[in-house]
Design an enzyme around this catalytic site. Structure first.
Site, PDB file in Angstrom:
ATOM      1  N   ASP A 104      -0.091   5.234   0.924  1.00  0.00           N
ATOM      2  CA  ASP A 104      -0.531   6.025   1.933  1.00  0.00           C
ATOM      3  C   ASP A 104      -0.700   5.334   3.424  1.00  0.00           C
ATOM      4  OD1 ASP A 104      -0.619   8.395   0.422  1.00  0.00           O
ATOM      5  OD2 ASP A 104      -2.729   8.525   0.520  1.00  0.00           O
TER       6      ASP A 104
ATOM      7  N   ASP B  97      -1.771  -0.847   5.843  1.00  0.00           N
ATOM      8  CA  ASP B  97      -2.173  -0.110   7.344  1.00  0.00           C
ATOM      9  C   ASP B  97      -3.695  -0.120   7.478  1.00  0.00           C
ATOM     10  OD1 ASP B  97      -2.692   1.746   5.278  1.00  0.00           O
ATOM     11  OD2 ASP B  97      -2.479   3.498   6.785  1.00  0.00           O
TER      12      ASP B  97
ATOM     13  N   ASP C 245       0.751  -1.205   0.029  1.00  0.00           N
ATOM     14  CA  ASP C 245      -0.042   0.168  -0.050  1.00  0.00           C
ATOM     15  C   ASP C 245       1.011   1.329  -0.077  1.00  0.00           C
ATOM     16  OD1 ASP C 245      -2.598   1.673   0.488  1.00  0.00           O
ATOM     17  OD2 ASP C 245      -1.894   1.703   2.611  1.00  0.00           O
TER      18      ASP C 245
HETATM   19 MG   LIG Z   1      -3.123   3.101   3.445  1.00  0.00          MG
END
Ligand SMILES: [Mg+2]
Length: 270
Positions: free
Chosen positions: A5, A210, A3
């Site tokens: 961000d 996340d 991922d």
């Molecule tokens: Mg993310």
């Protein structure tokens, strides 16, 4: 497969400085680094250029997989050629997704503010992006980011349930809820893994994420890594859903770096 961000890039400052050294080690070891994000193709192409990456990438929460022509010594099943890429689409077109989102939200009486309704300036202000970057973020092909604009906290989960009943998928990506149809990061990751297996035989895949929209990705890899975020509840909820996941000690790109270095060092020790 990572991922962007909150993982490779800091969610607030957008800096990837803390991950740069670990990223260089991956490049030196010729480990493919596959960006797998809710970001658009245009945003990811720019970021790949900035990071010096040339591996395949997955846009808009698994909406499509883009492999540079020649990345594999065979044609990808079901791929169409577009510019310099072979593209495998998993998601239905953005126009259809947006139409269902609006219809379901109206029927449920849940007010939503969608990316498509926001101006370039609105997106720039809300996401802390430059106008140029916001323009790229608005070039949606499969996935629509939205926010529920109701004070009633149950409205958000009610809308999400109704969207699922309508055959769509919604998941939180950190900043916004995202809706797609037919796609998630895990489906695209499994497809890409099979391509690498066809090329190299056995492979070991690592996934770093996340937020809730990374759960399928982390379930699709051999080594799932949860990059710690600022919200302990989100991290704990993910850990409960992904068996055997490592949770980083550090937050964001520092956590990303910590996990990548540990895996590379462990691998060398074998
Ligand atoms: Mg993310």
């Amino acid at each position: 497969m990572t991922d962007v961000d909150g993982c490779l890039v800091d969610r607030v400052t957008r800096s990837h400085a803390a991950a740069d050294a670990a990223l260089d080690r991956l490049k030196q070891a010729r480990v493919p680094v596959v960006l797998c994000s809710s970001k658009t193709r245009a945003e990811l192409e720019r970021l790949r250029q900035e990071l010096g990456l040339s591996d395949p990438f997955i846009s808009e929460n698994g909406g499509a997989l883009f492999a540079p022509v020649g990345a594999f010594p065979f044609a990808l099943t079901g791929a169409v050629g577009r510019d310099a890429h072979e593209v495998v689409e998993f998601g239905k077109p953005h126009r259809e997704v947006l139409e269902v989102l609006k219809r379901v939200a109206a029927r449920e009486g849940v007010p939503v503010s969608t990316f498509s309704d926001m101006s370039v300036q609105d997106v720039a202000d809300d996401c802390g992006l430059s106008l140029a970057a916001a323009r790229l973020a608005k070039l949606r092909e499969y996935d629509e980011p939205y926010r529920v604009a109701a004070s009633d906290p149950s409205a958000r989960s009610r809308l999400c349930r109704a969207l699922r009943s309508a055959g769509l998928r919604c998941a939180n990506g950190g900043r916004y809820d995202h809706v797609t149809s037919g796609a998630n990061k895990g489906l695209a990751a499994v497809f890409l893994r099979r391509c690498y297996e066809r090329q190299w035989g056995h492979v070991t895949t690592v996934g770093l994420g996340d937020a809730a929209n990374d759960v399928e990705l982390l379930r699709a890899v051999d080594v799932p890594v949860i990059v710690r975020g600022p919200d302990a509840e989100v991290t704990a909820a993910m850990a409960a859903q992904i068996r055997g996941a490592v949770v980083t000690a550090a937050v964001g790109p520092a956590g990303w770096s910590e996990a990548v270095v540990a895996i590379l060092d462990g691998h060398q020790g074998h």
